[in-house]
Design a protein around this motif. Structure first.
Motif, PDB file in Angstrom:
ATOM      1  N   UNK A  63       0.789  -1.168  -0.102  1.00 20.70           N
ATOM      2  CA  UNK A  63      -0.010   0.068  -0.132  1.00 20.70           C
ATOM      3  C   UNK A  63       0.941   1.209   0.025  1.00 20.70           C
ATOM      4  N   UNK A  64       0.466   2.185   0.659  1.00 18.90           N
ATOM      5  CA  UNK A  64       0.954   3.576   0.854  1.00 18.90           C
ATOM      6  C   UNK A  64       2.164   3.609   1.556  1.00 18.90           C
ATOM      7  N   UNK A  65       2.864   4.859   1.386  1.00 18.73           N
ATOM      8  CA  UNK A  65       4.286   5.095   2.128  1.00 18.73           C
ATOM      9  C   UNK A  65       3.697   5.380   3.372  1.00 18.73           C
ATOM     10  N   UNK A  66       4.446   4.998   4.382  1.00 21.86           N
ATOM     11  CA  UNK A  66       3.989   5.032   5.897  1.00 21.86           C
ATOM     12  C   UNK A  66       4.240   6.373   6.378  1.00 21.86           C
ATOM     13  N   UNK A  67       5.512   6.848   5.956  1.00 20.29           N
ATOM     14  CA  UNK A  67       5.944   8.392   6.732  1.00 20.29           C
ATOM     15  C   UNK A  67       7.308   8.690   6.395  1.00 20.29           C
ATOM     16  N   UNK A  68       7.452   9.707   6.832  1.00 19.44           N
ATOM     17  CA  UNK A  68       8.896  10.204   6.306  1.00 19.44           C
ATOM     18  C   UNK A  68      10.116   9.030   6.237  1.00 19.44           C
ATOM     19  N   UNK A  69      10.945   9.317   5.488  1.00 19.60           N
ATOM     20  CA  UNK A  69      12.158   8.195   5.143  1.00 19.60           C
ATOM     21  C   UNK A  69      12.916   8.546   6.126  1.00 19.60           C
TER      22      UNK A  69
END
Ligand code: DCP
Length: 133
Positions: A63-69
């Motif tokens: 799915x989507x990107x969780x948060x900041x890298x």
């Protein structure tokens, strides 16, 4: 610069899968979102699916990107993506153990420094999203 991709794997009852590292010695025993290094030219989602097949013997839908890298040492960037198991039961092929944690358990583990340092940055976002489910 290499990228490491990790999976925030959730269950239908709102739990998160954590994997206990067995190496290297500095982080052995600590818990992480499972994943691994992206190969040159490989897409993030494809890399995560490959790593989770290798490490946990599961197929996931990404799915989507969780948060900041997160910037790791040694020219490594860490990225996390949400994922859901579509086939298989997770097995600790390379990790010491696996556990499905509730939001409260995740917060307790983070507060007592049981997560790998880099992944601790994601805990607020993880808890917020898991609480909404
Ligand atoms: N890492 C992390 N948090 C995660 C996953 C990984 O901080 N949730 C870090 C630990 C390592 C680096 O990323 O410094 C690479 O992770 P792995 O060792 O799991 O990746 P690979 O299996 O691809 O690499 P190797 O070839 O080093 O075994």
């Amino acid at each position: 610069m290499r990228t490491v991709v990790a999976g925030a794997i959730t269950s239908s009852d709102g739990r998160l899968l954590l994997a206990q590292r067995s190496y290297p010695v500095q982080v052995a025993g600590l818990w992480e979102l499972p994943g691994g290094k992206v190969e040159p030219g490989e897409e993030l989602a494809a890399a995560l699916r490959r790593e989770l097949r290798e490490e946990l013997e599961i197929d996931v839908e990404v799915g989507a990107l969780l948060a900041e890298t997160v910037e790791l040492a040694h020219d490594l960037t860490l990225v996390a993506l949400w994922a859901r198991i579509v086939d298989g039961v997770p097995r600790a092929v390379e990790h010491s153990r696996l556990v499905w944690v509730s939001v409260d358990e995740l917060e307790d583990m983070a507060a007592s420094n049981q997560l790998v340092p880099a992944d601790t940055a994601w805990v607020p976002e993880l808890c917020e999203v898991l609480r909404q489910r």
